[in-house]
Scaffold this active site. Structure first.
Site, PDB file in Angstrom:
ATOM      1  N   HIS A 161       0.571  -2.613  -8.056  1.00 27.73           N
ATOM      2  CA  HIS A 161       0.641  -1.206  -7.621  1.00 27.73           C
ATOM      3  C   HIS A 161       1.999  -0.554  -7.882  1.00 27.73           C
ATOM      4  O   HIS A 161       2.701  -0.133  -6.958  1.00 27.73           O
ATOM      5  CB  HIS A 161       0.234  -1.036  -6.157  1.00 27.73           C
ATOM      6  CG  HIS A 161       0.678  -2.112  -5.198  1.00 27.73           C
ATOM      7  ND1 HIS A 161       1.964  -2.603  -5.144  1.00 27.73           N
ATOM      8  CD2 HIS A 161      -0.001  -2.775  -4.231  1.00 27.73           C
ATOM      9  CE1 HIS A 161       2.051  -3.521  -4.192  1.00 27.73           C
ATOM     10  NE2 HIS A 161       0.869  -3.628  -3.619  1.00 27.73           N
ATOM     11  N   ASP A 173      -6.396  -1.938  -5.147  1.00 26.30           N
ATOM     12  CA  ASP A 173      -5.729  -2.253  -3.881  1.00 26.30           C
ATOM     13  C   ASP A 173      -6.577  -1.781  -2.702  1.00 26.30           C
ATOM     14  O   ASP A 173      -6.064  -1.214  -1.731  1.00 26.30           O
ATOM     15  CB  ASP A 173      -4.330  -1.649  -3.812  1.00 26.30           C
ATOM     16  CG  ASP A 173      -3.496  -2.225  -2.666  1.00 26.30           C
ATOM     17  OD1 ASP A 173      -3.900  -3.266  -2.102  1.00 26.30           O
ATOM     18  OD2 ASP A 173      -2.460  -1.629  -2.335  1.00 26.30           O
ATOM     19  N   HIS A 210      -8.690  -6.264  -0.854  1.00 29.28           N
ATOM     20  CA  HIS A 210      -8.535  -6.926   0.446  1.00 29.28           C
ATOM     21  C   HIS A 210      -9.863  -6.764   1.186  1.00 29.28           C
ATOM     22  O   HIS A 210     -10.175  -5.673   1.651  1.00 29.28           O
ATOM     23  CB  HIS A 210      -7.412  -6.286   1.254  1.00 29.28           C
ATOM     24  CG  HIS A 210      -6.071  -6.319   0.593  1.00 29.28           C
ATOM     25  ND1 HIS A 210      -5.106  -7.253   0.889  1.00 29.28           N
ATOM     26  CD2 HIS A 210      -5.532  -5.513  -0.361  1.00 29.28           C
ATOM     27  CE1 HIS A 210      -4.029  -7.025   0.164  1.00 29.28           C
ATOM     28  NE2 HIS A 210      -4.273  -5.967  -0.607  1.00 29.28           N
ATOM     29  N   PHE A 211     -10.634  -7.839   1.291  1.00 30.88           N
ATOM     30  CA  PHE A 211     -11.941  -7.766   1.945  1.00 30.88           C
ATOM     31  C   PHE A 211     -11.913  -8.306   3.376  1.00 30.88           C
ATOM     32  O   PHE A 211     -12.938  -8.391   4.031  1.00 30.88           O
ATOM     33  CB  PHE A 211     -12.996  -8.482   1.104  1.00 30.88           C
ATOM     34  CG  PHE A 211     -13.452  -7.692  -0.105  1.00 30.88           C
ATOM     35  CD1 PHE A 211     -13.060  -6.370  -0.302  1.00 30.88           C
ATOM     36  CD2 PHE A 211     -14.280  -8.285  -1.049  1.00 30.88           C
ATOM     37  CE1 PHE A 211     -13.484  -5.656  -1.413  1.00 30.88           C
ATOM     38  CE2 PHE A 211     -14.716  -7.568  -2.172  1.00 30.88           C
ATOM     39  CZ  PHE A 211     -14.314  -6.258  -2.354  1.00 30.88           C
ATOM     40  N   ARG A 212     -10.723  -8.714   3.861  1.00 29.50           N
ATOM     41  CA  ARG A 212     -10.438  -8.926   5.293  1.00 29.50           C
ATOM     42  C   ARG A 212     -11.112 -10.131   5.944  1.00 29.50           C
ATOM     43  O   ARG A 212     -10.936 -10.334   7.160  1.00 29.50           O
ATOM     44  CB  ARG A 212     -10.790  -7.673   6.107  1.00 29.50           C
ATOM     45  CG  ARG A 212     -10.172  -6.366   5.608  1.00 29.50           C
ATOM     46  CD  ARG A 212      -8.669  -6.409   5.592  1.00 29.50           C
ATOM     47  NE  ARG A 212      -8.078  -5.080   5.376  1.00 29.50           N
ATOM     48  CZ  ARG A 212      -6.814  -4.890   5.031  1.00 29.50           C
ATOM     49  NH1 ARG A 212      -6.007  -5.934   4.844  1.00 29.50           N
ATOM     50  NH2 ARG A 212      -6.336  -3.665   4.851  1.00 29.50           N
ATOM     51  N   HIS A 232      -9.225   0.025   6.610  1.00 30.97           N
ATOM     52  CA  HIS A 232      -9.033   0.014   8.056  1.00 30.97           C
ATOM     53  C   HIS A 232     -10.004   1.026   8.643  1.00 30.97           C
ATOM     54  O   HIS A 232     -10.342   2.023   7.993  1.00 30.97           O
ATOM     55  CB  HIS A 232      -7.608   0.415   8.443  1.00 30.97           C
ATOM     56  CG  HIS A 232      -6.542  -0.435   7.857  1.00 30.97           C
ATOM     57  ND1 HIS A 232      -6.193  -1.663   8.374  1.00 30.97           N
ATOM     58  CD2 HIS A 232      -5.725  -0.240   6.780  1.00 30.97           C
ATOM     59  CE1 HIS A 232      -5.209  -2.180   7.655  1.00 30.97           C
ATOM     60  NE2 HIS A 232      -4.912  -1.330   6.677  1.00 30.97           N
TER      61      HIS A 232
END
Length: 444
Positions: free
Chosen positions: A234, A304, A64-66, A308
């Site tokens: 996962h 995964d 997840h590179f946002r 944050h």
């Protein structure tokens, strides 16, 4: 006389489908041009790999590179920089951004953002929703699409299809392998009161093993009823390991380094930094995951990677968001397990290169073979290092493994014949390109 090859990797122990053998690799125009013994004079550039292992490029199929929408946590450049610093040559990025990646336009936007800005090669999962279900046959075959991703349990973002009818409609449309976050949303809602304010140890009590198992049982049943291939992301419970044994004809399985490394003691040690979905659980679950890995039941590793900022993670539970960094630590954490005798180096290669290629039909990657992309993860199996927050290239700048000593370290990352990282430094400008898939090749 002009050089025969652009580049030769000299004297490394090459690990591939035929074993681990000391030899050279010749590269021309970004592809593997030969494997054997080559004179240094035949190359425009020589990379000395003596004493090192040269692996097929590691492919991390869940990050997840946002970007777009949450670039303060991560963006495509910083996330891919973390990837190559950790020896990863290609990533599949997830669709729960803002806007969601659920259309041809949002997919193309991400592809355009990534080209020659990302340091590694890349593909993007397309989110499957109730609204785009009729478009999925076309969307999953677009160049640069890794396939369709569905959230059956709520996590970060707004993608959620929790009911059997909605999932069945999506799987009736897919022909490629669709990926699932498998937690039962109905049970999560019922058990929300199990969360104890200020106590992240209640996270695996709320999102318990029954929530995971129930959803995976439902998902396998739906996949069988419509004749679809599924990929369970996962995996985290002993119960799911045992349930999935007779269902490998329809279901492939990913496991993360943190579910193989951490247990619920981490909540006491690092608090909400250990909080992620599905949760890190008691040791019996970790032990059964290792058993499944040893038995060949589990197919691939995925990090995964879900960053944050520390100030976000340090909020009181349950206001703290779930997710942790992982793309940069996947290789050293799992190589440490190799050195500890928990898995072989050949099995590591299968879980990180050949396995992703096999499951998702990646073209020209996943092996060290003539005509394949010159993607290599170059590692020093004897090197001891301590993972620290200061080493993490992600924007958030932290890792749950801060202070962890490991043996086995990525020293070089080569993407299509260009060194992206060498001995801890970025070695070239970013040249990332979309990954090619046999089932989604560019047309015309």
């Amino acid at each position: 006389m002009s050089p025969t090859f652009d580049l030769v990797l000299k004297g490394g122990t090459v690990v591939n489908q035929d074993g681990a053998i000391e030899r050279d690799i010749a590269v021309s125009a970004g592809r593997i041009a030969g494997i054997g013994s080559f004179a240094e004079t035949s190359a425009g550039e020589v990379v000395d790999c003596r004493g090192l292992h040269v692996l097929p490029g590691v492919i991390d199929t869940q990050v997840h590179f946002r970007e777009p929408g949450l670039e303060h946590k991560e963006d495509l450049e910083s996330g891919s920089r973390a990837a190559v610093m950790g020896g990863v040559t290609a990533v599949f990025e997830m669709p729960n951004t803002n806007p969601l990646t659920t259309s041809a336009a949002t997919l193309e936007d991400k592809l355009s953002r990534g080209r020659h800005r990302m340091h590694c090669d890349f593909a993007f999962w397309v989110g499957g929703t109730r609204d785009n279900v009729d478009d999925l046959p076309e969307l999953e075959r677009l160049p640069g699409a890794a396939g369709i991703k569905v959230f059956m349990g709520s996590s970060t973002g707004d993608l959620l299809v929790e009911d059997d009818e909605g999932v069945a409609r999506i799987l009736s449309k897919t022909r490629r392998r669709a990926a699932f976050h498998s937690e039962d949303e109905f049970r999560l809602r019922e058990r929300a009161g199990e969360r104890r304010p200020g106590d992240p140890r209640s996270h695996p009590v709320w999102r318990d093993e029954i929530a995971a198992l129930t959803c995976t049982q439902r998902l396998v049943g739906i996949a069988r009823s419509v004749g679809a291939r599924i990929h369970i992301l996962h995996l985290s419970t002993a119960e799911e390991v045992d349930f999935l044994i007779p269902h490998k004809d329809v279901a492939s399985i990913e496991v993360t380094p943190h579910h193989l490394t951490l247990t619920d003691e981490a909540y006491d040690r690092i608090g909400t930094l250990a909080q992620m979905n599905p949760p890190v659980r008691a040791q019996r679950h970790r032990d059964r995951l290792w058993w499944g890995l040893e038995q060949g039941l589990l197919d691939i590793f995925g990090s995964d990677h879900a960053p944050h900022l520390l100030e976000e993670k340090r909020k009181d539970y349950p206001a703290s968001p779930s997710g942790m960094t992982g793309v940069q630590t996947l290789v050293p954490i799992m190589l440490d397990h190799v050195n500890a005798g928990r898995l072989s180096l050949a099995r590591f290669v299968d879980m990180t290169s050949a396995g992703p290629q096999r499951l998702f039909g990646i073209a020209r990657k996943g092996r060290i073979a003539l005509g394949y992309d010159a993607d290599f993860t170059i590692v020093d199996m004897k090197r001891r290092e301590t993972i620290t927050n200061g080493w993490i290239a992600s924007k958030c700048g932290w890792t749950p493994y801060d202070g962890t000593s490991v043996q086995g370290w990525p020293v070089g990352t080569m993407v299509r014949g260009r060194l992206a990282m060498w001995q801890g430094d970025l070695a070239a400008p970013s040249t990332g390109e979309p990954v090619l898939f046999h089932e989604a090749l560019p047309r015309g």
